[in-house]
Scaffold this active site. Sequence first.
Site, PDB file in Angstrom:
ATOM      1  N   ARG A  78      31.957  -2.646  48.578  1.00  0.00           N
ATOM      2  CA  ARG A  78      31.355  -1.815  47.531  1.00  0.00           C
ATOM      3  C   ARG A  78      31.890  -2.254  46.170  1.00  0.00           C
ATOM      4  NH1 ARG A  78      33.318   3.469  45.259  1.00  0.00           N
ATOM      5  NH2 ARG A  78      31.586   4.180  43.997  1.00  0.00           N
ATOM      6  N   GLU A 167      31.114   9.224  40.586  1.00  0.00           N
ATOM      7  CA  GLU A 167      31.912  10.384  40.176  1.00  0.00           C
ATOM      8  C   GLU A 167      31.509  10.989  38.830  1.00  0.00           C
ATOM      9  OE1 GLU A 167      36.063   9.336  40.370  1.00  0.00           O
ATOM     10  OE2 GLU A 167      36.082   9.423  42.552  1.00  0.00           O
ATOM     11  N   ASN A 292      33.947  10.246  47.503  1.00  0.00           N
ATOM     12  CA  ASN A 292      35.258   9.698  47.138  1.00  0.00           C
ATOM     13  C   ASN A 292      36.282  10.802  47.373  1.00  0.00           C
ATOM     14  OD1 ASN A 292      33.901   7.444  46.355  1.00  0.00           O
ATOM     15  ND2 ASN A 292      34.413   7.597  44.177  1.00  0.00           N
ATOM     16  N   TYR A 294      40.488  11.876  47.906  1.00  0.00           N
ATOM     17  CA  TYR A 294      41.900  11.506  47.777  1.00  0.00           C
ATOM     18  C   TYR A 294      42.859  12.613  48.203  1.00  0.00           C
ATOM     19  CZ  TYR A 294      40.403   7.301  45.461  1.00  0.00           C
ATOM     20  OH  TYR A 294      39.827   6.082  45.217  1.00  0.00           O
ATOM     21  N   GLU A 352      35.260   5.974  48.828  1.00  0.00           N
ATOM     22  CA  GLU A 352      36.623   5.684  48.379  1.00  0.00           C
ATOM     23  C   GLU A 352      37.580   6.602  49.109  1.00  0.00           C
ATOM     24  OE1 GLU A 352      37.450   5.884  44.133  1.00  0.00           O
ATOM     25  OE2 GLU A 352      35.575   4.840  43.696  1.00  0.00           O
TER      26      GLU A 352
HETATM   27  O1  LGS Z   1      40.585   3.844  40.660  1.00  0.00           O
HETATM   28  C1  LGS Z   1      39.915   5.039  40.784  1.00  0.00           C
HETATM   29  C2  LGS Z   1      40.403   5.836  41.952  1.00  0.00           C
HETATM   30  C3  LGS Z   1      41.877   6.097  42.076  1.00  0.00           C
HETATM   31  O2  LGS Z   1      41.971   7.516  42.347  1.00  0.00           O
HETATM   32  C4  LGS Z   1      38.405   4.852  40.954  1.00  0.00           C
HETATM   33  O3  LGS Z   1      37.862   3.987  39.991  1.00  0.00           O
HETATM   34  C5  LGS Z   1      37.729   6.192  40.816  1.00  0.00           C
HETATM   35  O4  LGS Z   1      36.391   6.079  41.270  1.00  0.00           O
HETATM   36  C6  LGS Z   1      38.444   7.354  41.513  1.00  0.00           C
HETATM   37  O5  LGS Z   1      38.409   8.453  40.648  1.00  0.00           O
HETATM   38  N1  LGS Z   1      39.842   7.144  41.844  1.00  0.00           N
HETATM   39  C7  LGS Z   1      40.776   8.090  42.105  1.00  0.00           C
HETATM   40  N2  LGS Z   1      40.563   9.346  42.101  1.00  0.00           N
HETATM   41  C8  LGS Z   1      41.476  10.331  42.552  1.00  0.00           C
HETATM   42  C9  LGS Z   1      41.315  11.609  41.873  1.00  0.00           C
HETATM   43  C10 LGS Z   1      42.304  12.591  42.428  1.00  0.00           C
HETATM   44  C11 LGS Z   1      42.519  13.676  41.452  1.00  0.00           C
HETATM   45  C12 LGS Z   1      43.680  14.509  41.834  1.00  0.00           C
HETATM   46  C13 LGS Z   1      44.163  15.299  40.672  1.00  0.00           C
HETATM   47  C14 LGS Z   1      45.352  16.101  41.076  1.00  0.00           C
HETATM   48  C15 LGS Z   1      46.117  16.590  39.889  1.00  0.00           C
END
Ligand code: LGS
Length: 448
Positions: A78, A167, A292, A294, A352
């Site tokens: 991807r 996203e 996606n 996490y 993801e």
């Molecule tokens: O690198 C990005 C990854 C890493 O973690 C990627 O480009 C994005 O598409 C994606 O948003 N990504 C990502 N998201 C994790 C978001 C977790 C938010 C947790 C917040 C807690 C305080």
Amino acid sequence: MPTRYTFPDNFLWGAATAAYQIEGSSMADGAGESIWDRFSHTPGNMKDGDTGDVACDHYNRWREDIEIMKRLNLKAYRFSVSWSRVMPDGTGRLNEAGLAFYDQLIDGLLEAGIEPLCTLYHWDLPAALDDRGGWLNPEIADWFADYGQVLFERFKGRVKTWGTINEPWVIIDGGYLHGALAPGHRSAFEAVIAAHNVLRAHGAAVKRFREVGEGRIGIVLNIEPKYPASDKPEDEAARKRAEAQMNRWFLDPLMGRGYPEELKDVYGEAWREFPAEDFDLIRQPTDWMGLNWYTRAVPENAPDAWPVRARPVKQIQHAHTETGWEVYPPALTDTLVWLHEQTNGLPLMITENGSAWYDPPHAINGRIHDPMRVDYLTNHLKAAHDAIGRGVNLEGYMAWSLLDNLEWSLGYSKRFGITHVNFQTQERTIKDSGLLYADVIRTHGAVL
Ligand code: LGS
């Protein structure tokens, strides 16, 4: 022999990246500037002043990176296309060299027997369009559909699975509400309008795809499930606000349900109503949806936390990744089951999933030991398998990420790769997590 964790034979095993995070050479060969070129070159925005000027130099090293994908036994890859690389002004004029880069990449993947999954937009808006208002300008729905058409026609028959926008929530929360991501604005009024235009642009691109494209199209959403912090009514109300603002703001209108009621409460005077015909455009039927995923959150009522009035309570009994996110795999199963219900059984793909950890700085005897990432990967694959067992139509899993890369405003400080990149030498080393993943793919999950 099938074991407890055997995955279907046609399960799509892959890894994911995004253009600005890996390509480098963002202004090469006639490409135009994107909002990320501008944002990263503005002092104060990026950790350690990092930029994506070189990143993983994938623009030049894509052949080597396909070799790595082969060693990982990947069935799919991807990636995203940089809009300003193929359309330097965002509209009109095409940059043939930019299109040729993606042509070569796609052909190389197909030759290697790896299915290309193409995302149209992973956050790098052409700067020329930001100068015309970017996501605030309603015309962006047409700009985006026109850009999509260029790719749909050019890669027809070679790319079969398409994703429109990566996203939407992060684009809005980071870009327009809290300002941590490009273009770095901080306004609830803007966030509400830009979000609506992101959704309209998605709808317009899907509509155009039905006219000129071939294959399957969908959107990629980030969902972070919200668990109760207590049984107090004010915490439950906060949990619901957080769920509406992050998980349902985009999902509900996509599924034809309009915006969640709670958003009026969250945004107050910044909220506004939109015409009914917009919602008809937004609710275009799609063929699949990307998730996606996490972590989860456990939000409690927090009147001073703008604008949602909810704040996550740290779950100290569980491990947290280097980015501070709780490791809690059962919530992935719950999210998949929830999303399956919310989308009436739409085919789902984990587009993801991954984690940043305190990796060793360089390889020792050719190995990078990353036991916490191995553990995270193993347990989240098991959680995904559990969801299949509960009837979820899960078609595939894309590890984030193929390579260590530019983690947006956190720069190169956070490594999510299953392959280590030495950013001084550009040397790649498959980490232990990557070696495990290759075995998982080879055995359809039997080694889990
Ligand atoms: O690198 C990005 C990854 C890493 O973690 C990627 O480009 C994005 O598409 C994606 O948003 N990504 C990502 N998201 C994790 C978001 C977790 C938010 C947790 C917040 C807690 C305080």
